[in-house]
Design a protein around this motif. Structure first.
Motif, short mmCIF file in Angstrom:
data_model
loop_
_atom_site.label_atom_id
_atom_site.label_comp_id
_atom_site.label_asym_id
_atom_site.label_seq_id
_atom_site.Cartn_x
_atom_site.Cartn_y
_atom_site.Cartn_z
N ILE A 108 -11.60 49.34 -101.30
CA ILE A 108 -11.50 50.39 -100.24
C ILE A 108 -10.22 49.88 -99.25
N ASP A 109 -9.63 50.88 -98.99
CA ASP A 109 -8.32 50.93 -98.13
C ASP A 109 -7.14 50.59 -98.99
N THR A 136 -15.65 56.46 -98.45
CA THR A 136 -16.82 56.08 -97.74
C THR A 136 -16.87 54.68 -97.52
N ASP A 137 -18.11 54.42 -96.74
CA ASP A 137 -18.17 52.96 -96.15
C ASP A 137 -18.64 52.12 -97.69
#
Length: 192
Positions: A108-109, A136-137
């Motif tokens: 993520i990121d 998404t999370d």
């Protein structure tokens, strides 16, 4: 030159040259792609790669009406560099579905941790996914769109032959690679 409906080939004209122009399109795509580590490829776009992509979409989906053609142009034209930047499609590739699921959750990121570093200049971090949020999370997407916006001095250095690294400083994917001279020569042409 910009991509307009009038500058595109008709479906019939494109069908005639599609096969014969494919090797050249593949060679250009290969020239403008940089592998970063084992699981990440950054494909730097230009007018040629995007024009081909639009023609392919029109061909595959048999789009010939004005609104449909304009829709494809509107979707892809923002990926053409505009003289001060490099624009790219980033692909995160894990063949095994379980490994892919696990790694996309860990990464993520990652799109915000991508950078180019021109010799003698500060890192330029990617501006990612300007068209829509792609994570998404729970996980990141396996495809991201990146824009690297170069200050004038860094553009001048690239045009003058400075070396450039592509890298990522994400905790779970630290990597960097020198961009090959022939790829860099092609990318330098993106600056007006």
């Amino acid at each position: 030159m910009s991509i307009t409906p009038e500058s595109l080939l008709t479906l019939e004209a494109y069908a005639k040259i599609r096969k014969s122009s494919k090797p050249e399109a593949i060679a250009r795509r290969r020239l403008r792609s940089v592998r970063l580590g084992e699981h990440l490829t950054v494909q730097f776009e230009d007018e040629h790669t995007i024009r081909r992509q639009i023609q392919e979409m029109l061909h595959i989906e048999k789009i010939f009406d004005e609104a449909g053609i304009q829709g494809e142009i509107d979707a892809y034209a923002p990926l053409v560099p505009d003289g001060t930047n490099w624009k790219a499609t980033m692909l995160i590739e894990y063949p095994d579905v379980h490994e892919r699921r696990r790694e996309l959750a860990r990464l993520i990121d990652i799109e915000d941790r991508m950078f180019v570093e021109v010799e003698g200049h500060a890192r330029i971090y990617a501006i990612a996914d300007e068209d829509l949020e792609r994570e998404t999370d729970e996980k990141t997407s396996s495809v991201h769109f990146l824009r690297f916006e170069f200050p004038p001095a860094a553009r001048a250095a690239v045009r003058a032959g400075a070396g450039v690294k592509l890298g990522c400083d994400h905790t779970h994917y630290p990597a960097h690679v020198a961009i090959a001279p022939e790829t860099l020569a092609s990318l330098a042409g993106d600056f007006s």
